[in-house]
Design an enzyme around this catalytic site. Structure first.
Site, short mmCIF file in Angstrom:
data_model
loop_
_atom_site.label_atom_id
_atom_site.label_comp_id
_atom_site.label_asym_id
_atom_site.label_seq_id
_atom_site.Cartn_x
_atom_site.Cartn_y
_atom_site.Cartn_z
N HIS A 130 -0.50 -0.19 0.03
CA HIS A 130 -0.28 -1.62 -0.16
C HIS A 130 0.76 -1.86 -1.26
O HIS A 130 1.67 -2.68 -1.09
CB HIS A 130 -1.60 -2.30 -0.51
CG HIS A 130 -1.48 -3.70 -1.00
ND1 HIS A 130 -1.69 -4.81 -0.20
CD2 HIS A 130 -1.15 -4.20 -2.23
CE1 HIS A 130 -1.50 -5.90 -0.91
NE2 HIS A 130 -1.18 -5.56 -2.15
N GLU A 131 0.61 -1.16 -2.37
CA GLU A 131 1.57 -1.34 -3.47
C GLU A 131 2.96 -0.87 -3.07
O GLU A 131 3.96 -1.50 -3.43
CB GLU A 131 1.07 -0.59 -4.71
CG GLU A 131 -0.26 -1.05 -5.24
CD GLU A 131 -0.32 -2.56 -5.49
OE1 GLU A 131 0.74 -3.17 -5.76
OE2 GLU A 131 -1.41 -3.13 -5.40
N HIS A 134 4.65 -3.55 -1.19
CA HIS A 134 5.34 -4.50 -2.06
C HIS A 134 6.73 -3.99 -2.43
O HIS A 134 7.70 -4.74 -2.47
CB HIS A 134 4.54 -4.74 -3.34
CG HIS A 134 3.43 -5.74 -3.20
ND1 HIS A 134 3.62 -7.01 -2.69
CD2 HIS A 134 2.11 -5.66 -3.52
CE1 HIS A 134 2.47 -7.67 -2.71
NE2 HIS A 134 1.54 -6.87 -3.19
N GLU A 201 1.20 -11.16 -0.34
CA GLU A 201 0.03 -10.29 -0.21
C GLU A 201 -0.25 -9.95 1.25
O GLU A 201 -0.56 -8.80 1.58
CB GLU A 201 -1.20 -10.94 -0.85
CG GLU A 201 -1.18 -10.94 -2.36
CD GLU A 201 -1.00 -9.57 -2.96
OE1 GLU A 201 -1.66 -8.61 -2.49
OE2 GLU A 201 -0.18 -9.44 -3.87
#
Length: 309
Positions: A130-131, A134, A201
């Protein structure tokens, strides 16, 4: 479309900062606010990662100091087609993670020791994917810039309260300026910040599921850490609430005022991505060999940096 929306919202945040400067100092105050905003954005562009990492007292790790965690991030970065980011650990029981840096070539990812000790290996992979999502979506600079400007608006509003409070020459003007500085401007900044963060997100969840190959692992991680993140203190977020948007899960409970979408909605979207049938084991970013190489006898995560028995 998301890029244009983010640019418009970031412009609105800068305009709000200028409007607050005009309220407190007239046209000269607006000009100063514009220069300050430009200076902050330029400073943040070059120093975003250092600002955030030093704020959290993060320590950089490598293949020698944290071999399992570092190797995991390296494998995920390879799958994402990204340069290897710098990897950091934060000695804090609060379970969370974030990414920072001005672009993929200067990115850093960080996780707390509380997160690593709480989750399974596949769940940690989902969080770090997930990071990296980003990073791949180039969210990290924008989110840090937004947090910086929103924090500056709150600081300026507090300054305006004391500055105007001591000037009694124009009572009506003083009251209006005080209301604008203390209530309207910070609230509007929070709304803009939430709009930017929530859009980002969902995109990072989608990218993280694709990178790790295991949407359910990310969904499981979100379910585990969301409740704990709201109850275990986070000193950084308490000192600087604008930093809350950097984390994978929100620090505060209220969905209305959260910088993140409701965790339940994010989990539902990930479950929809996974479909009805269980995903194959090899869909995980972690190979069976990597999983079996983890030391036995751990009572918590295989990535527990404290290596507790």
């Amino acid at each position: 479309m998301n890029g244009m929306k983010t640019a418009m919202l970031l412009s609105a945040l800068t305009a709000l900062f200028m409007a607050l400067g005009y309220t407190l100092g007239g046209s000269g105050g607006a000009a100063i606010a514009l220069l300050v905003a430009a200076g902050m954005n330029l400073f943040t562009f070059w120093n975003a990662d250092r600002i955030v990492l030093s704020m959290h007292n993060a320590r950089e790790v490598d293949a020698q100091s944290a071999p399992e965690f570092y190797t995991l991030v390296a494998e995920l970065a390879r799958r994402a087609g990204l340069p290897m980011p710098r990897v950091y650990l934060i000695d804090q029981p609060h379970p969370n993670a974030f990414a920072t840096g001005r672009d993929p070539d200067h990115a850093a990812v960080a996780a707390t020791t509380g997160l690593l000790s709480m989750l399974s290996r596949d769940e940690v992979a989902g969080v770090m994917a997930h990071e990296l999502g980003h990073v791949r979506n180039r969210d990290t600079l924008i989110m840090t810039m937004v947090a910086t400007i929103a924090g500056a608006i709150s600081m300026l509003a507090n300054f305006g309260l004391f500055f105007r409070g001591g000037n009694q020459e124009n009572g009506h003007g003083n009251i209006a300026a005080t209301l604008l500085a203390v209530i309207v401007a910070p609230f509007a900044a929070m709304i803009v910040q939430m709009a930017i963060s929530r859009t980002r997100e969902y995109g990072a969840d989608r990218a993280g599921a694709e990178i790790s190959g295991n949407p359910r692992a990310l969904a499981s991680a979100l379910a585990k850490i969301s409740g704990r993140a709201e109850t275990i203190p986070n000193p950084v977020a308490e000192r600087n609430p604008a930093a809350a948007q950097l984390y994978i899960v929100p620090v505060h409970v209220s969905e209305l005022f959260s910088t993140h979408p409701a965790t339940e909605k994010r989990i539902a979207a990930l479950e929809e991505m996974a479909g009805g049938a269980p995903l194959p084991r090899r869909a995980s970013a972690l190979s069976p060999a990597a999983s079996s190489a983890a030391p036995k006898g751990r009572k918590s995560s295989a990535l527990d940096p404290l290596r507790r028995d």
